[in-house]
Design an enzyme around this catalytic site. Structure first.
Site, PDB file in Angstrom:
ATOM      1  N   GLN B 108       0.832  -1.196   0.000  1.00  9.51           N
ATOM      2  CA  GLN B 108       0.000   0.000   0.000  1.00  9.51           C
ATOM      3  C   GLN B 108       0.869   1.250   0.000  1.00  9.51           C
ATOM      4  O   GLN B 108       1.689   1.433   0.896  1.00  9.51           O
ATOM      5  CB  GLN B 108      -0.884  -0.021   1.262  1.00  9.51           C
ATOM      6  CG  GLN B 108      -1.848   1.146   1.360  1.00  9.51           C
ATOM      7  CD  GLN B 108      -2.384   1.314   2.765  1.00  9.51           C
ATOM      8  OE1 GLN B 108      -1.934   0.649   3.677  1.00  9.51           O
ATOM      9  NE2 GLN B 108      -3.333   2.205   2.946  1.00  9.51           N
ATOM     10  N   SER B 111       0.553   6.579   2.734  1.00  7.65           N
ATOM     11  CA  SER B 111       1.148   7.572   3.645  1.00  7.65           C
ATOM     12  C   SER B 111       2.403   8.194   3.052  1.00  7.65           C
ATOM     13  O   SER B 111       3.161   7.548   2.340  1.00  7.65           O
ATOM     14  CB  SER B 111       1.541   6.913   4.969  1.00  7.65           C
ATOM     15  OG  SER B 111       0.411   6.547   5.675  1.00  7.65           O
ATOM     16  N   SER B 143       4.515  -1.702   4.359  1.00 10.34           N
ATOM     17  CA  SER B 143       4.995  -3.023   4.756  1.00 10.34           C
ATOM     18  C   SER B 143       4.995  -3.939   3.540  1.00 10.34           C
ATOM     19  O   SER B 143       4.134  -3.831   2.664  1.00 10.34           O
ATOM     20  CB  SER B 143       4.149  -3.595   5.902  1.00 10.34           C
ATOM     21  OG  SER B 143       2.807  -3.604   5.556  1.00 10.34           O
ATOM     22  N   GLU B 226      -9.697  -1.395   5.565  1.00  8.15           N
ATOM     23  CA  GLU B 226      -8.625  -1.516   6.551  1.00  8.15           C
ATOM     24  C   GLU B 226      -9.193  -1.436   7.962  1.00  8.15           C
ATOM     25  O   GLU B 226      -8.873  -2.230   8.832  1.00  8.15           O
ATOM     26  CB  GLU B 226      -7.598  -0.392   6.353  1.00  8.15           C
ATOM     27  CG  GLU B 226      -6.459  -0.458   7.386  1.00  8.15           C
ATOM     28  CD  GLU B 226      -5.501   0.731   7.278  1.00  8.15           C
ATOM     29  OE1 GLU B 226      -5.924   1.812   6.833  1.00  8.15           O
ATOM     30  OE2 GLU B 226      -4.329   0.553   7.647  1.00  8.15           O
TER      31      GLU B 226
END
Lengths: 359, 387, 359, 387
Positions: B108, B111, B143, B226
């Site tokens: 993902q 951010s 991650s 999420e």
């Protein structure tokens, strides 16, 4: 008795702060710990964690190492109040120097003996460490198995010794007597506090010199009194750094520090720090058992809380290794355990302050 | 389709596919049989039936080769529902099957260093160049980026309009030139996450998910999925983060004090009422009446985990740490590591996946109906926002 | 076992809530307490604090008084789960009716005896009170001097008895036996909780009837389990009323409830209440000693905290007598003491939950 | 003027005025001799000298008739400095002498039901009618209104301008027709304060203090003097609200438990560090370097008082209350009343004289320099504000 800082103390603070700003910014501390301390004995030449160059300057040029040592023994004959100001600044910088372990703890153990080693410590020629677990407290001075003396030689193991990694001399209290040795085996262990690691110190029929009598509980209490000032410094750095960050960091097109929930938390934290300052000052102005217990139980918790708030209010960046806030969190958390937990000191107040428990 | 019919399907599938054979072949066949996620449409790994029936499939296929929900977590939980909702037919066919079988891992790319809680201010630019987009920027807290084939990526495509309106969502080819993945060391010493630097990365327009400028809406779908995934597993009494603390408490009676005892009892009670709330929440879900309590569970667990792990370090009076090695770790090993690790790692619980401050805002506004604060960023072009 | 509310329970709730909205709004409760209870014995005709008209309707029309009583003894044979829902609603209304004292505490004491009095209580013809201090706990069932029995007559004084002001019958546990009497002298004292005042009950060779055996600790534990639901109701009213107030009240041209610090506090309070609901439900679904101790230690504190937050967030108006928030604060604070403080219940968990103290 | 000269003055005054004679005459003469408040100008009860010298006067005049700082508190602490700063010569001569001697008691007419923390939204109207003003509105939390001769009053004189600009400050004649004082019952049962209803009250323009429209600035002077007065007295170790709790703790050993003991120790520590902060603050004041810590003292004491009194009720397990009588009380009797009273009355500590929420705002903005929130009320005419 005053709770304020004297002009002399403010000058000392300015000198220490200036040096640390120059020689010991957070980035330098981070870099140093990344090399990391390994196993060593005092005879080895493995690089220790501490910044010994910085320490030489602090000790030699500013003369902090001899503050507690009387002038006739080669020191500056200053009071705990000046030492406290130095500790505030070293706390603000999480500076990896053996001031607290050598110039405070070890020196205070030596002081009643008026041993010549005091002069060497005062000049910064040598540093010493007190071979007692950093988790010991004035109320329970011995944690772990005791060291034995046989034919003037020491045997035994002490864990959790702070400052041993950079010590030339290890001071060992045994049954009310203090021994000094340069032959201890020191194994630095991975430590929660990266800037003041602890070590396991082993004596195996190690030659030692008897130095004199030692009131270990008293030494630990004086140390606890002064540790409160270091904790104040840690908390102040956390508060100041967080304030600067939330004024600068924008989210939702506003400084994060303009959000009321953040403002209120920081106002509360400030109020905790204000009271930590009063408690720290009181513990040096009136180093009675009550004052020490009050200062430690309050300041240890405030330092941890300040570091935790700092981490949270920095958001993601606070979780990264590259931002120094974790060094303060680790120092604060380890110092919470050092020389008595807040709970130990609170429980001591039951009798010290006349607030007895259930019958 | 009812439970019996599903069971029949599974039985038929097992009749023609040997679970003892090649793992990947078995999984591919399971996908093609519509038994991957039964609520997905036929042809895309599902049967277009109620989601609850998946439980039946899982029961019947227990013991057969399984997918890896750990390393595939972001693909399964976030990318897949987004692709299903916004992808073209071609995208669905291309991506969903290897995503589910685990042949392609997803990460993902949301951010950024400058856009945490306020994701919508993100600054990673994507500029159109013919049939391609050129992407430049930096993402963080990614991650699994180092073994991912694809990433879900939100970019800024129009800085001239207010921030929510100028974003576009892509599937990022993690093998494309200009994608650089660096491990991000955490305060625990290890690197669970990565920073991803995107420098002149060229993505064909076919990798765009949703309309140009509609990236915020697409990202909302991802994030909603999420939030559902975080903090919902059942815990036994005295379990979770209370477990290691209670174990230590029993193992070291000599370290106990009245101070610690009273604090531990209070934490025990808080852990228990939080556990009961989770149990009640799951009962509501089963009964088909999900309550708003879900928003609070992550907040409660973050606070509890931090309090319990902080208590544990203090109780043990342990000045040591188990391992400062800078190494990659694939997930959070709360129970295999020491108290110091738990203490440090739990600090992230109130930051990752929505900070506790943002969650309190959400509870206050969406659950309690409290009015929002005055907004100063709604109608300002992104490029003019103060930062 | 379920932690949810059944449809039957929701219907019961709606009936009780509707009646209370109509007959027992906060203004009516305030007005009633302003007349105030004076001294009386059970024979006197002094107006008691309780709203006996309301109680007749609740008991007679909705049938709450007999919920715990088996059908064959004249009751409804319902479960604690339904009683809990009634208590939530009575807590929300701080309703001055003797449901908890008569239909829960006294009834539970009587249940094992299957005494005919149960039928009268179930129909609401009579109300009873258990002559035990409301500050007693399952862990320490007797607080204060015990009552003695001689020749079938009772002598002694019990302070802090809740519900005695409106009781027709007083039930007295003595040495594991339960006695019933209508001849006790009841003196209502000024009480912190205005809506459930306590009284001093005196027996002076008072004639009494032996009813049967009494497991007082068990009765108090069952009471404590259900009190958690009343506390939940108090907390819910405080949260709901405060939410409505801060949405409406404007300061600085904004609803007070738009300020982030207020929003975050209310989010945290909501989360406490959510967990109080789970704890209360669990204490009726599984009334084990652990569940009861958990529910009481959590819910008692949440009710007090909710009332304190409600007062603060109402600002000045919350400090006035005319606003009902103080009724809830007083109820919550008294209920914190009733049937064991949060600390009593937490300490009980040391052995109940296997979290032993220092050795 | 130095300490020795002041002592001479006092000695001279005592040489001509017998402290054993009529109390009021003595006080009037002391005022006329400039020994009331030496930092006030000559002719107005002072000598125009440094404020510190007042301590010398007080020491020298100890044992002579004294004013009543309790009932005169608002006059001395709030009205007098405001009149001195903004009053005309005539107003100063008229009001200050009887204010100081206590012949005329003052009260404060600021707060309104609709204007608490946000005082500047107040709605009490004053409309000019020739040489008079006609005042209509309601004030609240007015202590001493029932025996006051004068009140300091802030009103709205121009609703068409933003709220801070349309206010005017008056001295209100409490004997004027249309002034109605009603006791305001508190949750403790008693009435320490009043509501004051103003209905067509006519005040001559000579009672206006400061310019028309300048009322906010005048009120700031009053409020700054209030904040200084709150929460500054020295406390001995274990004193203040901790006193009754510790007394009870010693008196009832059978009620102690480990839970209560640990909580009491924590409160004891908090009380002690707060006390030390107060002591340090006073040292700073004496040294002429007042720190910003003052803003926090009231906040700390409010929290402590509430925690300690709540603890005490729980510790005593006392379900009773000492007195619910609806009666007037002139001040707060924390130590003469029961634990329940202390608990209830202390709840006001975080509301009166600035709520704890407002104080946290002030600390955050004025001490910590944090930015203010977006303001939506600055430029809106008062009449158009949402309420």
């Amino acid at each position: 008795m005053t709770l304020l800082y004297s002009e002399v103390e403010e000058e000392l603070r300015a000198a220490v702060r200036g040096l640390l700003a120059d020689r010991c910014p957070p980035a330098a501390v981070l870099k140093r710990i990344e090399s990391g301390p390994g196993h060593r004995t005092l005879d080895d030449s493995v690089t220790p964690m501490g910044d010994l160059d910085l320490w030489k300057t602090l000790a030699g040029e500013i003369g902090v190492a001899g503050l507690l040592v009387p002038e006739e023994l080669g020191g500056a004959g200053a009071s705990a109040s000046e030492v406290a100001v130095v500790l505030e600044e070293l706390g603000r910088a999480v500076a990896p120097v053996p001031f607290f372990t050598s110039s405070v703890l070890a020196t205070q153990a030596l002081l009643p003996t008026r041993d010549a080693l005091l002069g060497e410590l005062a000049e910064g020629q040598k540093t010493a460490a007190l071979a007692v677990s950093f988790a010991a407290s004035p109320y329970r001075p011995l944690r772990g198995a005791p060291v034995r003396v046989e034919d003037g030689r020491l045997s035994g193991t002490v864990t959790g010794v702070a400052g041993a990694d950079v010590a030339d001399v290890v001071l060992v209290p045994v049954d009310g007597e203090l021994y000094a040795t340069e032959g201890a085996a020191v194994e630095v262990v991975p430590s929660l506090d990266l800037t003041r690691p602890v070590a396991t110190v082993t004596f195996d029929r190690t030659e030692a010199r008897r130095v004199g009598a030692c009131d270990l509980a008293g030494v630990l209490r004086s140390g606890a009194a002064l540790l409160a000032s270091e904790q104040l410094g840690v908390a102040e750095w956390c508060l100041d750094t967080t304030l600067a960050y939330v004024k600068d960091r924008h989210q939702f097109a506003r400084p994060v520090g303009s959000f009321q929930a953040i403002k209120h938390r920081l106002a509360d934290l400030w109020l905790d720090v204000v009271r930590a300052r009063a408690a720290a000052r009181n513990a040096v102005a009136d180093p009675s058992p009550v004052s020490v217990a009050v200062a430690q139980s309050w300041n240890a918790a405030v330092a941890v809380h300040a570091a935790e708030e700092a981490l949270q209010l920095h958001g993601g960046i606070g979780m990264t290794w590259e931002h120094p806030v974790h060094l303060y969190l680790k120092r604060a958390k380890a110092a919470e355990i050092a020389l008595g937990t807040p709970g130990d000191h609170r429980e001591a107040l039951a009798s010290l302050a006349g607030v007895p428990g259930p019958e | 389709m009812n439970e019996a019919e599903i069971k029949e399907r599974v039985a038929a599938f097992l009749g023609t596919h040997d679970p003892g054979g090649d793992r990947l072949e078995f999984l591919r066949a399971r996908f093609d049989a519509g038994l991957a996620w039964v609520w997905f449409p036929e042809g895309l790994g599902g049967l277009g039936v109620a989601r609850e029936l998946q439980q039946v499939v899982e029961r019947e296929l227990a013991g057969t080769p399984q997918i890896n929900t750990g390393v595939q977590g972001i693909g399964l939980g976030m990318a897949a529902p987004t692709i299903l909702a916004f992808g073209t037919e071609e995208q669905k066919r291309r991506f969903l099957r290897p995503l589910w079988t685990g042949e392609e891992i997803w990460c993902q790319l949301f951010s950024e260093p400058g856009a945490g809680s306020d994701l919508a201010t993100l600054a990673t630019r994507a500029v159109r160049d013919g049939d391609e987009w050129v992407v430049d920027g930096q993402k963080v807290w990614t991650s699994g980026a180092h073994h991912s084939r694809w990433g879900i990526l939100v970019t800024r495509t129009d800085p001239e309009v207010p921030k929510h309106r100028g974003m576009t969502y892509f599937v990022c080819d993690m093998h494309a030139p200009g994608v650089e993945v660096r491990p991000l060391r955490q305060i625990t010493g290890e690197a669970e996450f990565n920073e991803v630097f995107l420098t002149g990365v060229r993505l064909p327009d076919e990798l765009r998910l949703g309309e140009v400028g509609d990236g915020w809406r697409v990202a909302q779908t991802t994030l909603m999925n999420e939030r559902v995934a975080i903090g919902g597993a059942p815990v036994r009494r005295g379990g979770g983060m209370a477990g290691p603390v209670l174990d230590a408490w029993h193992a070291y009676p000599e370290l106990r004090s009245h101070d610690l005892h009273q604090r531990l009892l209070a934490l025990w009670v808080e852990a228990e009422v939080t556990r009961l709330s989770g149990a009640r929440l799951r009962e509501q879900l089963v009964a088909g009446h999900p309550g708003p309590e879900g928003s609070g569970m992550k907040l409660s667990f973050a606070k509890l985990n931090q309090a319990l792990s902080g208590f544990e370090v203090e109780f043990r009076r342990d000045l040591g740490y188990d391992d400062w090695t800078f190494r990659r770790s694939e997930d959070v090993d709360f129970y295999g590591r020491g108290a110091g690790y738990r203490y440090l790692r739990a600090k992230g619980n109130s930051i990752e996946g929505g900070t506790s401050e943002i969650l309190r805002n959400i509870i206050a506004e969406r659950v309690l109906g409290l009015p929002s604060e005055p907004r100063v960023d709604k109608d300002v072009p992104w490029k003019d926002l103060p930062r």
